[in-house]
Design a protein around this motif. Structure first.
Motif, short mmCIF file in Angstrom:
data_model
loop_
_atom_site.label_atom_id
_atom_site.label_comp_id
_atom_site.label_asym_id
_atom_site.label_seq_id
_atom_site.Cartn_x
_atom_site.Cartn_y
_atom_site.Cartn_z
N VAL A 80 0.84 -1.19 0.00
CA VAL A 80 0.00 0.00 0.00
C VAL A 80 0.88 1.24 0.00
CG1 VAL A 80 -1.83 1.26 1.17
CG2 VAL A 80 -1.80 -1.24 1.25
N GLU A 81 0.76 2.04 -1.06
CA GLU A 81 1.52 3.28 -1.18
C GLU A 81 0.68 4.46 -0.71
OE1 GLU A 81 2.68 1.10 -5.21
OE2 GLU A 81 0.79 1.55 -4.19
N SER A 82 1.37 5.50 -0.27
CA SER A 82 0.71 6.74 0.09
C SER A 82 1.67 7.90 -0.13
CB SER A 82 0.22 6.73 1.54
OG SER A 82 1.30 6.61 2.44
N GLY A 83 1.14 9.10 -0.21
CA GLY A 83 1.97 10.29 -0.31
C GLY A 83 1.98 10.97 -1.66
N GLY A 84 1.36 10.37 -2.67
CA GLY A 84 1.31 10.99 -3.97
C GLY A 84 0.37 12.18 -3.98
N GLY A 85 0.45 12.96 -5.06
CA GLY A 85 -0.40 14.12 -5.18
C GLY A 85 0.10 15.09 -6.22
N LEU A 86 -0.44 16.29 -6.17
CA LEU A 86 -0.09 17.37 -7.09
C LEU A 86 0.86 18.33 -6.40
CD1 LEU A 86 -0.54 18.97 -9.76
CD2 LEU A 86 -2.50 20.03 -8.62
N VAL A 87 1.95 18.66 -7.07
CA VAL A 87 2.94 19.57 -6.51
C VAL A 87 3.50 20.45 -7.62
CG1 VAL A 87 4.86 17.96 -6.81
CG2 VAL A 87 4.97 19.71 -5.01
N GLN A 88 3.91 21.66 -7.27
CA GLN A 88 4.51 22.57 -8.25
C GLN A 88 5.96 22.19 -8.52
OE1 GLN A 88 3.98 26.51 -6.60
NE2 GLN A 88 1.96 26.72 -7.54
N PRO A 89 6.47 22.55 -9.70
CA PRO A 89 7.90 22.32 -9.97
C PRO A 89 8.77 22.92 -8.87
CG PRO A 89 6.78 22.97 -11.97
CD PRO A 89 5.78 23.15 -10.85
N GLY A 90 9.78 22.16 -8.48
CA GLY A 90 10.66 22.57 -7.39
C GLY A 90 10.19 22.14 -6.02
N GLY A 91 8.99 21.61 -5.93
CA GLY A 91 8.45 21.17 -4.66
C GLY A 91 8.90 19.78 -4.27
N SER A 92 8.34 19.28 -3.17
CA SER A 92 8.74 17.99 -2.62
C SER A 92 7.53 17.14 -2.26
CB SER A 92 9.58 18.20 -1.35
OG SER A 92 10.78 18.89 -1.61
#
Length: 116
Positions: free
Chosen positions: A5-17
Motif C-alpha cells: 500500500v503506497e501513500s503520499g502521492g499528489g499534485l505539486v509545483q515544480p521545485g516542490g517535494s
C-alpha cells in the motif's frame, strides 16, 4: 494475497517535494530488496530507486540522482521515497516493489503530478 500500500502521492509545483511511503497490508517475511518504479502512459515501467534491506546499499536511475532519496524501516517493512526539486518530467504513477528471493510484491500505484 498480501498487497503493498503506497501513500503520499499528489499534485505539486515544480521545485516542490513529496514523500512516498509503502508498507504491506499483511504479515510478510522481511524482503531482500525494496524499490520504487514509475510509469508514464505509453512508456515501459522503469526503476527509480532500490535499496538492499540488509546493508542499506542504494541505487538510483541517473535522472533522479541528487534529488530523490530512498530509505527503509526494516522493523516495519516500510520503504520511503523522498522526492525533492521535482520536475514536470517526474510526473508518473509510482509503484512500490518488494522482493524476497524470487517472490515479488507490488503496490497498486500512486499518482505524482508535477505541474504549475
Amino acid at each position: 494475497q498480501v498487497q503493498l500500500v503506497e501513500s503520499g502521492g499528489g499534485l505539486v509545483q515544480p521545485g516542490g517535494s513529496l514523500r512516498l511511503s509503502c508498507a504491506p497490508s499483511g504479515i510478510i517475511l522481511s524482503p531482500d530488496t525494496m524499490g520504487w518504479y514509475r510509469q508514464v502512459p505509453g512508456m515501459q515501467r522503469e526503476v527509480v530507486a532500490m535499496i538492499f534491506v540488509e546493508d542499506g546499499t542504494t541505487a538510483y536511475t541517473d535522472s533522479v540522482k541528487g534529488r530523490f532519496t530512498i530509505s527503509r524501516d526494516n522493523a516495519n517493512n516500510t520503504v520511503y521515497l523522498q522526492m525533492d526539486s521535482l520536475k514536470p518530467e517526474d510526473t508518473a504513477v509510482y509503484y512500490c516493489n518488494f522482493r524476497r528471493l524470487v517472490t515479488f510484491y507490488w503496490g497498486q500505484g500512486t499518482q505524482v503530478t508535477v505541474s504549475s
